[in-house]
Design an enzyme around this catalytic site. Structure first.
Site, PDB file in Angstrom:
ATOM      1  N   ARG A   1      -4.343  31.351  33.803  1.00 19.99           N
ATOM      2  CA  ARG A   1      -4.885  32.748  34.055  1.00 19.99           C
ATOM      3  C   ARG A   1      -6.157  32.613  33.285  1.00 19.99           C
ATOM      4  O   ARG A   1      -6.101  32.451  31.824  1.00 19.99           O
ATOM      5  CB  ARG A   1      -3.897  33.814  33.523  1.00 19.99           C
ATOM      6  CG  ARG A   1      -4.518  35.060  33.338  1.00 19.99           C
ATOM      7  CD  ARG A   1      -3.499  36.338  32.852  1.00 19.99           C
ATOM      8  NE  ARG A   1      -2.824  36.686  34.158  1.00 19.99           N
ATOM      9  CZ  ARG A   1      -2.227  37.830  34.117  1.00 19.99           C
ATOM     10  NH1 ARG A   1      -2.044  38.572  33.116  1.00 19.99           N
ATOM     11  NH2 ARG A   1      -1.574  38.110  34.957  1.00 19.99           N
TER      12      ARG A   1
ATOM     13  N   HIS B   1      -5.916  38.076  42.357  1.00 18.57           N
ATOM     14  CA  HIS B   1      -4.422  38.122  42.008  1.00 18.57           C
ATOM     15  C   HIS B   1      -3.393  37.793  42.876  1.00 18.57           C
ATOM     16  O   HIS B   1      -2.715  38.530  43.105  1.00 18.57           O
ATOM     17  CB  HIS B   1      -4.091  39.387  41.085  1.00 18.57           C
ATOM     18  CG  HIS B   1      -3.069  39.344  40.044  1.00 18.57           C
ATOM     19  ND1 HIS B   1      -2.267  38.206  39.995  1.00 18.57           N
ATOM     20  CD2 HIS B   1      -2.337  40.161  39.118  1.00 18.57           C
ATOM     21  CE1 HIS B   1      -1.544  38.410  38.961  1.00 18.57           C
ATOM     22  NE2 HIS B   1      -1.542  39.623  38.583  1.00 18.57           N
TER      23      HIS B   1
ATOM     24  N   GLN C   1       0.658  38.282  42.450  1.00 16.81           N
ATOM     25  CA  GLN C   1       0.920  39.831  42.705  1.00 16.81           C
ATOM     26  C   GLN C   1       1.110  40.343  44.103  1.00 16.81           C
ATOM     27  O   GLN C   1       1.947  40.895  44.471  1.00 16.81           O
ATOM     28  CB  GLN C   1      -0.027  40.677  41.794  1.00 16.81           C
ATOM     29  CG  GLN C   1       0.166  42.109  41.935  1.00 16.81           C
ATOM     30  CD  GLN C   1       1.430  42.196  40.956  1.00 16.81           C
ATOM     31  OE1 GLN C   1       1.512  41.876  40.039  1.00 16.81           O
ATOM     32  NE2 GLN C   1       2.468  43.294  41.463  1.00 16.81           N
TER      33      GLN C   1
ATOM     34  N   ASP D   1      -4.580  50.299  40.652  1.00 17.16           N
ATOM     35  CA  ASP D   1      -4.949  49.360  39.516  1.00 17.16           C
ATOM     36  C   ASP D   1      -5.749  49.978  38.420  1.00 17.16           C
ATOM     37  O   ASP D   1      -6.239  51.226  38.522  1.00 17.16           O
ATOM     38  CB  ASP D   1      -5.360  47.990  39.749  1.00 17.16           C
ATOM     39  CG  ASP D   1      -5.025  46.970  38.515  1.00 17.16           C
ATOM     40  OD1 ASP D   1      -4.283  47.217  37.954  1.00 17.16           O
ATOM     41  OD2 ASP D   1      -5.655  45.783  38.872  1.00 17.16           O
TER      42      ASP D   1
ATOM     43  N   CYS E   1       0.555  47.183  39.934  1.00 15.57           N
ATOM     44  CA  CYS E   1       0.689  45.855  39.523  1.00 15.57           C
ATOM     45  C   CYS E   1       1.155  46.146  38.193  1.00 15.57           C
ATOM     46  O   CYS E   1       2.140  45.098  37.688  1.00 15.57           O
ATOM     47  CB  CYS E   1      -0.269  45.108  39.663  1.00 15.57           C
ATOM     48  SG  CYS E   1      -1.777  45.247  38.782  1.00 15.57           S
TER      49      CYS E   1
ATOM     50  N   ARG F   1       8.170  40.042  40.959  1.00 10.12           N
ATOM     51  CA  ARG F   1       7.322  38.782  40.577  1.00 10.12           C
ATOM     52  C   ARG F   1       8.114  37.599  40.386  1.00 10.12           C
ATOM     53  O   ARG F   1       7.654  36.388  40.687  1.00 10.12           O
ATOM     54  CB  ARG F   1       6.616  39.166  39.383  1.00 10.12           C
ATOM     55  CG  ARG F   1       5.680  40.429  39.376  1.00 10.12           C
ATOM     56  CD  ARG F   1       4.479  40.066  40.257  1.00 10.12           C
ATOM     57  NE  ARG F   1       3.563  39.048  39.840  1.00 10.12           N
ATOM     58  CZ  ARG F   1       2.745  38.682  38.805  1.00 10.12           C
ATOM     59  NH1 ARG F   1       2.213  39.895  38.372  1.00 10.12           N
ATOM     60  NH2 ARG F   1       2.147  37.610  38.658  1.00 10.12           N
TER      61      ARG F   1
HETATM   62  N1   CP Z   1       0.649  42.494  36.983  1.00  6.44           N
HETATM   63  C1   CP Z   1       0.481  41.505  36.175  1.00  6.44           C
HETATM   64  O1   CP Z   1      -0.158  40.368  36.207  1.00  6.44           O
HETATM   65  O2   CP Z   1       1.171  41.662  34.969  1.00  6.44           O
HETATM   66  P1   CP Z   1       0.778  40.876  33.663  1.00  6.44           P
HETATM   67  O3   CP Z   1      -0.532  41.018  33.399  1.00  6.44           O
HETATM   68  O4   CP Z   1       1.940  41.536  32.590  1.00  6.44           O
HETATM   69  O5   CP Z   1       0.925  39.364  33.758  1.00  6.44           O
END
Ligand code: CP
Length: 300
Positions: A103, A130, A133, A217, A257, A285
């Protein structure tokens, strides 16, 4: 050839649908208390340059449930934070683990890492995409309503990484995507031009009209925190609320998300509305990422 998962375009539509189906099967296996450990003695390195709750726990718990192990690495306690090049780190980790999850804010960093890695690399969120997700989101839709192919999806809000991922998803899963964003926050025109499945519309109401699924989002994603005050003004009118959802189909679903900012992109009551499936979406997830790990690691 080493397979990576940097965007939904790294898999064929058939592979993506198989991953979604496998996520549902793995969820059922876990609910039935059946052990399934195809990743025994396998290790996932998790490089987190930004905060995470869902992604981290899903990958870490997922590896453990599949019989393997995950190592959490932050820039603060690895040499990446002291300037060791991405190319060097990618080659070193490739010699020690079976897959790497990253990430990072800059999507180019994940692409560079993957170009030097000899094990699968997973994009766990960048400024561009992403994709993990989206596996969970599509799984959730399929569980609730059946195939998403041919359905109408609305994205309301910031034309950033989640919106971009929905554009790729519309192309790969074959649904129609209507996007409503404030001026100056629309998605990359070059990405939009890759598919006829996604179109920009004038207003949130127009996007949501007759939708099977409505998605939003946060208005200030990671990396945009300094712009929060300015964005609150520019995004006014783009909040998803039960009233806006009334423009969708009667059985339309709402997804986010998470984490959510109540009173900003969602009204205070939206997450608890009967049309919201955000907790199921978050829980998925785990199962969808397990399907991805199995696909990338066990299949090698
Ligand atoms: N939706 C998502 O990726 O959550 P986090 O940032 O908590 O991993």
């Amino acid at each position: 050839m080493t397979r990576h998962f940097l965007s939904l375009l790294d898999c064929t539509p058939e592979e993506l649908n198989a991953l979604v189906g496998r996520g549902i099967e793995l969820k059922q296996l876990r609910a039935a208390g059946k052990e399934h450990a195809p990743l025994k003695h396998k290790t996932l390195a998790m490089v987190f340059g930004m905060s995470s709750t869902r992604t981290r726990v899903a990958f870490e718990a997922g590896m453990q449930q599949l019989g393997g192990h995950a190592i959490f690495l932050s820039p603060h306690d690895t040499q990446l934070g002291r300037g060791e090049p991405i190319a060097d780190t990618a080659r070193v980790l490739s010699g020690m683990v079976d897959a790497v999850m990253l990430r990072t804010l800059d999507h180019a960093d994940v692409e560079e890492f993957a170009s030097y890695a000899s094990v699968p690399v997973i994009n766990a969120m960048t400024d561009r995409f992403h994709p993990c997700q989206l596996l969970a989101d599509v799984q959730t839709f399929v569980e609730c309503r059946g195939s998403i192919e041919g359905k109408k999806v609305a994205f309301v809000g910031d034309g950033y990484n989640m919106c971009n991922s929905y554009i790729n998803a519309a192309r790969q899963f074959g649904f129609e995507l209507k996007i409503a964003c404030p001026e100056g926050f629309t998605p990359d025109p070059a990405l939009l031009a890759t598919t006829n499945a996604a179109t920009l519309v004038e207003s949130p109401q127009e996007a949501v009209e007759n939708a099977d699924l409505v998605v939003t989002d946060v208005w200030s994603s990671m990396g945009h925190e300094a712009e929060q005050k300015e964005r609150l003004e520019k995004f006014a009118g783009y909040q998803v609320s039960p009233d806006l959802m009334n423009h969708a189909k009667r059985d339309g679903l709402f997804m986010h998300c998470l984490p959510a900012h109540r009173g900003e992109e969602v009204s205070h009551d939206m997450l608890e509305d009967p049309r919201s499936v955000v907790w199921q979406e978050a829980g998925n997830r785990l199962h969808s990422q397990k399907a991805l790990l199995e696909f990338l690691i066990a299949a090698r």
